[in-house]
Design a protein around this motif. Structure first.
Motif, PDB file in Angstrom:
ATOM      1  N   ASP A   1       0.733  -1.255   0.024  1.00 20.46           N
ATOM      2  CA  ASP A   1      -0.132  -0.103  -0.003  1.00 20.46           C
ATOM      3  C   ASP A   1       0.889   1.015   0.021  1.00 20.46           C
ATOM      4  O   ASP A   1       1.715   1.685   0.883  1.00 20.46           O
ATOM      5  CB  ASP A   1      -0.902   0.017   1.218  1.00 20.46           C
ATOM      6  CG  ASP A   1      -1.887  -0.938   1.045  1.00 20.46           C
ATOM      7  OD1 ASP A   1      -2.197  -1.661   0.217  1.00 20.46           O
ATOM      8  OD2 ASP A   1      -2.574  -1.267   2.270  1.00 20.46           O
ATOM      9  N   ILE A   2       0.621   2.202  -0.834  1.00 16.08           N
ATOM     10  CA  ILE A   2       1.435   3.217  -0.917  1.00 16.08           C
ATOM     11  C   ILE A   2       1.250   4.238   0.031  1.00 16.08           C
ATOM     12  O   ILE A   2       2.084   5.001   0.639  1.00 16.08           O
ATOM     13  CB  ILE A   2       1.320   4.152  -2.383  1.00 16.08           C
ATOM     14  CG1 ILE A   2       1.705   3.286  -3.482  1.00 16.08           C
ATOM     15  CG2 ILE A   2       1.718   5.372  -2.365  1.00 16.08           C
ATOM     16  CD1 ILE A   2       1.391   3.584  -4.983  1.00 16.08           C
ATOM     17  N   ASN A   3      -0.007   4.429   0.548  1.00 14.85           N
ATOM     18  CA  ASN A   3      -0.461   5.338   1.484  1.00 14.85           C
ATOM     19  C   ASN A   3       0.228   4.773   2.931  1.00 14.85           C
ATOM     20  O   ASN A   3       0.143   5.961   3.793  1.00 14.85           O
ATOM     21  CB  ASN A   3      -1.607   5.590   1.650  1.00 14.85           C
ATOM     22  CG  ASN A   3      -2.793   4.223   1.969  1.00 14.85           C
ATOM     23  OD1 ASN A   3      -2.058   3.292   2.110  1.00 14.85           O
ATOM     24  ND2 ASN A   3      -3.859   4.306   1.872  1.00 14.85           N
ATOM     25  N   LYS A   4       0.811   3.759   2.918  1.00 19.34           N
ATOM     26  CA  LYS A   4       1.175   3.451   4.540  1.00 19.34           C
ATOM     27  C   LYS A   4       2.728   3.553   4.146  1.00 19.34           C
ATOM     28  O   LYS A   4       3.657   3.122   5.173  1.00 19.34           O
ATOM     29  CB  LYS A   4       0.846   1.885   4.636  1.00 19.34           C
ATOM     30  CG  LYS A   4      -0.557   1.491   4.790  1.00 19.34           C
ATOM     31  CD  LYS A   4      -0.905   0.321   5.285  1.00 19.34           C
ATOM     32  CE  LYS A   4      -2.196   0.245   5.645  1.00 19.34           C
ATOM     33  NZ  LYS A   4      -2.942  -1.214   6.088  1.00 19.34           N
ATOM     34  N   SER A   5       3.427   3.863   3.324  1.00 21.02           N
ATOM     35  CA  SER A   5       4.973   3.905   2.957  1.00 21.02           C
ATOM     36  C   SER A   5       5.153   5.565   2.940  1.00 21.02           C
ATOM     37  O   SER A   5       5.217   6.212   1.767  1.00 21.02           O
ATOM     38  CB  SER A   5       5.209   3.340   1.527  1.00 21.02           C
ATOM     39  OG  SER A   5       6.694   3.593   1.551  1.00 21.02           O
TER      40      SER A   5
ATOM     41  N   PHE B   1       2.204  -0.394  -4.478  1.00 27.02           N
ATOM     42  CA  PHE B   1       3.074  -0.632  -5.461  1.00 27.02           C
ATOM     43  C   PHE B   1       2.978  -1.619  -6.212  1.00 27.02           C
ATOM     44  O   PHE B   1       2.686  -2.901  -5.754  1.00 27.02           O
ATOM     45  CB  PHE B   1       4.549  -0.661  -4.423  1.00 27.02           C
ATOM     46  CG  PHE B   1       4.850   0.422  -3.845  1.00 27.02           C
ATOM     47  CD1 PHE B   1       5.324   1.734  -4.415  1.00 27.02           C
ATOM     48  CD2 PHE B   1       4.525   0.481  -2.267  1.00 27.02           C
ATOM     49  CE1 PHE B   1       5.569   2.823  -3.545  1.00 27.02           C
ATOM     50  CE2 PHE B   1       5.076   1.739  -1.782  1.00 27.02           C
ATOM     51  CZ  PHE B   1       5.307   2.927  -2.259  1.00 27.02           C
ATOM     52  N   SER B   2       3.229  -1.457  -7.490  1.00 28.06           N
ATOM     53  CA  SER B   2       3.341  -2.687  -8.471  1.00 28.06           C
ATOM     54  C   SER B   2       3.837  -2.190  -9.931  1.00 28.06           C
ATOM     55  O   SER B   2       3.802  -1.102 -10.014  1.00 28.06           O
ATOM     56  CB  SER B   2       1.645  -2.863  -8.480  1.00 28.06           C
ATOM     57  OG  SER B   2       1.310  -3.758  -9.795  1.00 28.06           O
ATOM     58  N   PRO B   3       4.189  -2.998 -10.548  1.00 32.63           N
ATOM     59  CA  PRO B   3       4.523  -2.692 -12.046  1.00 32.63           C
ATOM     60  C   PRO B   3       3.284  -2.310 -12.612  1.00 32.63           C
ATOM     61  O   PRO B   3       2.172  -2.473 -12.293  1.00 32.63           O
ATOM     62  CB  PRO B   3       4.634  -4.214 -12.637  1.00 32.63           C
ATOM     63  CG  PRO B   3       5.187  -5.044 -11.378  1.00 32.63           C
ATOM     64  CD  PRO B   3       4.263  -4.683 -10.582  1.00 32.63           C
ATOM     65  N   SER B   4       3.586  -1.174 -13.801  1.00 35.58           N
ATOM     66  CA  SER B   4       2.484  -1.019 -14.502  1.00 35.58           C
ATOM     67  C   SER B   4       1.769  -2.168 -15.070  1.00 35.58           C
ATOM     68  O   SER B   4       2.313  -3.191 -15.529  1.00 35.58           O
ATOM     69  CB  SER B   4       2.794  -0.162 -15.745  1.00 35.58           C
ATOM     70  OG  SER B   4       3.435   1.018 -15.150  1.00 35.58           O
ATOM     71  N   PHE B   5       0.342  -2.204 -14.998  1.00 38.87           N
ATOM     72  CA  PHE B   5      -0.376  -3.429 -15.202  1.00 38.87           C
ATOM     73  C   PHE B   5      -1.120  -3.470 -16.368  1.00 38.87           C
ATOM     74  O   PHE B   5      -2.134  -2.675 -16.387  1.00 38.87           O
ATOM     75  CB  PHE B   5      -1.044  -3.796 -13.837  1.00 38.87           C
ATOM     76  CG  PHE B   5      -1.502  -5.427 -13.686  1.00 38.87           C
ATOM     77  CD1 PHE B   5      -0.651  -6.318 -13.218  1.00 38.87           C
ATOM     78  CD2 PHE B   5      -2.554  -5.742 -14.165  1.00 38.87           C
ATOM     79  CE1 PHE B   5      -0.884  -7.390 -13.038  1.00 38.87           C
ATOM     80  CE2 PHE B   5      -2.930  -7.069 -14.101  1.00 38.87           C
ATOM     81  CZ  PHE B   5      -2.086  -8.094 -13.541  1.00 38.87           C
ATOM     82  N   PHE B   6      -0.856  -4.518 -17.246  1.00 41.77           N
ATOM     83  CA  PHE B   6      -1.856  -4.754 -18.388  1.00 41.77           C
ATOM     84  C   PHE B   6      -2.380  -6.012 -18.487  1.00 41.77           C
ATOM     85  O   PHE B   6      -1.569  -7.035 -18.317  1.00 41.77           O
ATOM     86  CB  PHE B   6      -1.174  -4.266 -19.595  1.00 41.77           C
ATOM     87  CG  PHE B   6      -0.525  -3.002 -19.766  1.00 41.77           C
ATOM     88  CD1 PHE B   6      -1.189  -1.583 -19.819  1.00 41.77           C
ATOM     89  CD2 PHE B   6       0.733  -2.525 -19.229  1.00 41.77           C
ATOM     90  CE1 PHE B   6      -0.481  -0.353 -20.006  1.00 41.77           C
ATOM     91  CE2 PHE B   6       1.392  -1.470 -19.168  1.00 41.77           C
ATOM     92  CZ  PHE B   6       0.774  -0.253 -19.376  1.00 41.77           C
TER      93      PHE B   6
ATOM     94  N   VAL C   1      -3.597  -0.296  -9.408  1.00 44.46           N
ATOM     95  CA  VAL C   1      -2.453   0.395 -10.218  1.00 44.46           C
ATOM     96  C   VAL C   1      -2.781   1.857 -10.644  1.00 44.46           C
ATOM     97  O   VAL C   1      -2.006   3.030 -10.430  1.00 44.46           O
ATOM     98  CB  VAL C   1      -1.840  -0.525 -11.190  1.00 44.46           C
ATOM     99  CG1 VAL C   1      -0.709   0.209 -11.883  1.00 44.46           C
ATOM    100  CG2 VAL C   1      -1.382  -1.793 -10.454  1.00 44.46           C
ATOM    101  N   VAL C   2      -4.066   1.790 -11.343  1.00 42.24           N
ATOM    102  CA  VAL C   2      -4.276   3.223 -11.929  1.00 42.24           C
ATOM    103  C   VAL C   2      -4.503   4.309 -11.065  1.00 42.24           C
ATOM    104  O   VAL C   2      -4.099   5.242 -11.296  1.00 42.24           O
ATOM    105  CB  VAL C   2      -5.596   2.888 -13.059  1.00 42.24           C
ATOM    106  CG1 VAL C   2      -6.228   4.442 -13.477  1.00 42.24           C
ATOM    107  CG2 VAL C   2      -5.257   2.030 -14.165  1.00 42.24           C
ATOM    108  N   GLU C   3      -5.147   3.789  -9.782  1.00 40.62           N
ATOM    109  CA  GLU C   3      -5.319   4.953  -8.968  1.00 40.62           C
ATOM    110  C   GLU C   3      -4.099   5.146  -7.951  1.00 40.62           C
ATOM    111  O   GLU C   3      -4.153   5.767  -7.243  1.00 40.62           O
ATOM    112  CB  GLU C   3      -6.693   4.435  -8.023  1.00 40.62           C
ATOM    113  CG  GLU C   3      -7.630   4.245  -8.770  1.00 40.62           C
ATOM    114  CD  GLU C   3      -8.962   3.813  -7.841  1.00 40.62           C
ATOM    115  OE1 GLU C   3      -8.682   3.301  -6.749  1.00 40.62           O
ATOM    116  OE2 GLU C   3      -9.790   3.850  -8.415  1.00 40.62           O
TER     117      GLU C   3
END
Length: 457
Positions: free
Chosen positions: A17-21, A129-134, A123-125
């Motif tokens: 989670d980005i908001n926890k880092s 943390f993730s690779p760009s995801f398609f 990921v879009v939002e």
């Protein structure tokens, strides 16, 4: 009980989670003292500064003045575009961390399920943390290719409706698979054009191999399919050349060889204890218990019945390297894909094996790197902001200790990974590996798979 299991599993991956880092939340800063491998040409830009704003590369110069911004010292290390794995099968969010820890900052998932739409949304939002995801939708097959891992089409109308549905639900691409005859394939292609969805093709044996050179098909998967279909297992370079020439003349088709996943068949026959290896502790537990075990038993038994099988598989692997060499010489864009996540092909780690095979096939370091950067990003329009270090591109980057143009192995252990500008240091990346090791989410994975079956069948 199922809801509780899924909640517990989701909670176990909250380290993404980005908001926890706090330390990695900033995506605007200035990098100084860095050597850049831009990948739009075979060169290195020495001792540059890079201005990243809101996750996008804004300026690259010898000297940049920006007030009130964090300055990050690159310590004269090497900045490269993040790697792109164009053929993966993601089973859980732990794997997202495994890809990042190995420098993979974008993935193309080729076995779509509702799980992947949720990952894509997060990921879009920019909430994880993730690779760009398609991702593609579920694999499209003909009526006779039965399996719970694909959608069986029986008539052209169903094919049209499947493409329309996948577009509406948010899948990025269509994946075609075994068993599509001409009528079904034509219906998929026609609707994909109307719906503006690129097709990724695992070749169907129901149509000629060169049928997959339609302009709507942006990449063909697996070097082994050339051996199995048009060559009929005849490892003959003279017969290979016309096939290579036809692919080259299409001018729009990329090829993803996935050398690693086939070579792992040989590895399974050579290593009786591979399922108990430390490396396999990074596989999703359901996949390890089911797919990994079944594949190992299949090839172990094949070797017991005929000891020459191992030699045959090794010879075919070597011929795959010849295919890569011939494709490259003919100017066909090679895109790096591993088939990570199935059998014994590890998510994340396997990309370095794949790149090493391209090097063994005769590509230079720069040409090898192109397969996992600029070539990959040029395959689909929605990926064009990736793959090179240029102004206006997304800041998916790696900072590595050595110049990858002279030493590819430096990519295996990036000092920093930048995902949309957010920095992840080696300590954090190593923790992603540890979190994924021996994870206990077998039941949660099974529930998500059942969800897919309920929705798709």
């Amino acid at each position: 009980m199922g809801i509780i299991t899924l909640w517990v599993d989701a909670s176990s991956t909250n380290y993404l989670d980005i908001n926890k880092s706090v330390s990695a939340s900033n995506n605007s800063y200035l990098i100084k003292n860095v050597n850049i491998i831009p990948m739009y040409q075979d060169t290195m830009l020495v001792d540059k500064m890079v201005y990243i704003n809101d996750g996008v590369i804004k300026k690259i110069e010898d000297s940049i003045e920006v007030s009130d911004i964090e300055v990050f010292d690159g310590e004269h290390k090497y900045l490269t575009p993040g790697l792109i794995d164009m053929h993966v099968h993601v089973w859980d969010r732990y794997e997202l961390g495994l890809y990042l820890s190995n420098g993979v900052t974008a993935v193309r998932n080729l076995w779509g399920m509702p799980l992947h739409l949720r990952i894509k949304e997060d990921v879009v939002e920019e909430s994880i943390f993730s690779p760009s995801f398609f991702t593609t939708g579920p694999k499209l097959t003909g009526s006779e290719f039965i399996g719970d891992d694909n959608l069986n089409l029986t008539n052209p109308k169903e094919a049209e409706e499947a493409v329309i549905s996948y577009k509406e639900r948010g899948y990025d691409f269509i994946k075609t698979y075994y068993g599509l005859d001409k009528a079904l394939f034509d219906a998929v292609i026609e609707q994909a054009q109307i719906s503006e969805m690129d097709i990724v093709a695992h070749p169907s044996q129901k149509v000629p191999f060169l049928y997959h050179l339609n302009t709507q098909i942006k990449s063909i998967e697996h070097a082994e399919e050339i051996v199995q279909q048009p060559l009929q297992f005849d490892l003959d370079t003279l017969k290979l050349q016309p096939i290579i020439d036809s692919i080259s003349q299409s001018n729009h088709t990329s090829y993803s060889p996935t050398i690693t996943v086939f070579h792992n068949i040989y590895q399974m026959m050579m290593d009786d204890s591979i399922l108990d290896s430390e490396a396999l502790q990074y596989m999703n537990p359901l996949i390890k218990m089911d797919d990994s075990k079944r594949q190992f038993e299949r090839w172990y038994n094949a070797k017991q019945e005929d000891p020459s099988t191992a030699d045959r598989i090794k010879k075919q692997h070597d011929f795959h390297l010849t295919i890569v060499k011939k494709l490259h010489e003919a100017g066909v864009p090679i895109i790096c894909g591993t088939d990570g996540g199935i059998g014994v092909t590890l998510p994340g780690f396997s990309i370095h094996k794949e790149l090493a095979f391209y090097k063994e096939a005769g590509l230079s370091n720069y040409e090898v790197l192109k397969t996992a950067t600029v070539n990959a990003s040029q395959t689909h329009a929605i990926m064009k902001q990736l793959g090179t270090i240029e102004e206006g591109k997304v800041a998916n980057l790696l900072l590595v200790d050595e110049n990858p143009l002279t030493n590819l192995t430096t990519l295996e252990n990036p000092t920093y990974v930048f995902i949309k500008g957010r920095k992840l240091n080696r300590k954090t990346l190593d923790s992603f590996n540890e979190k994924a090791k021996n994870r206990k989410n077998l039941i949660a994975t099974g529930l998500r798979y059942v969800e897919n079956l309920i929705i798709e069948k």
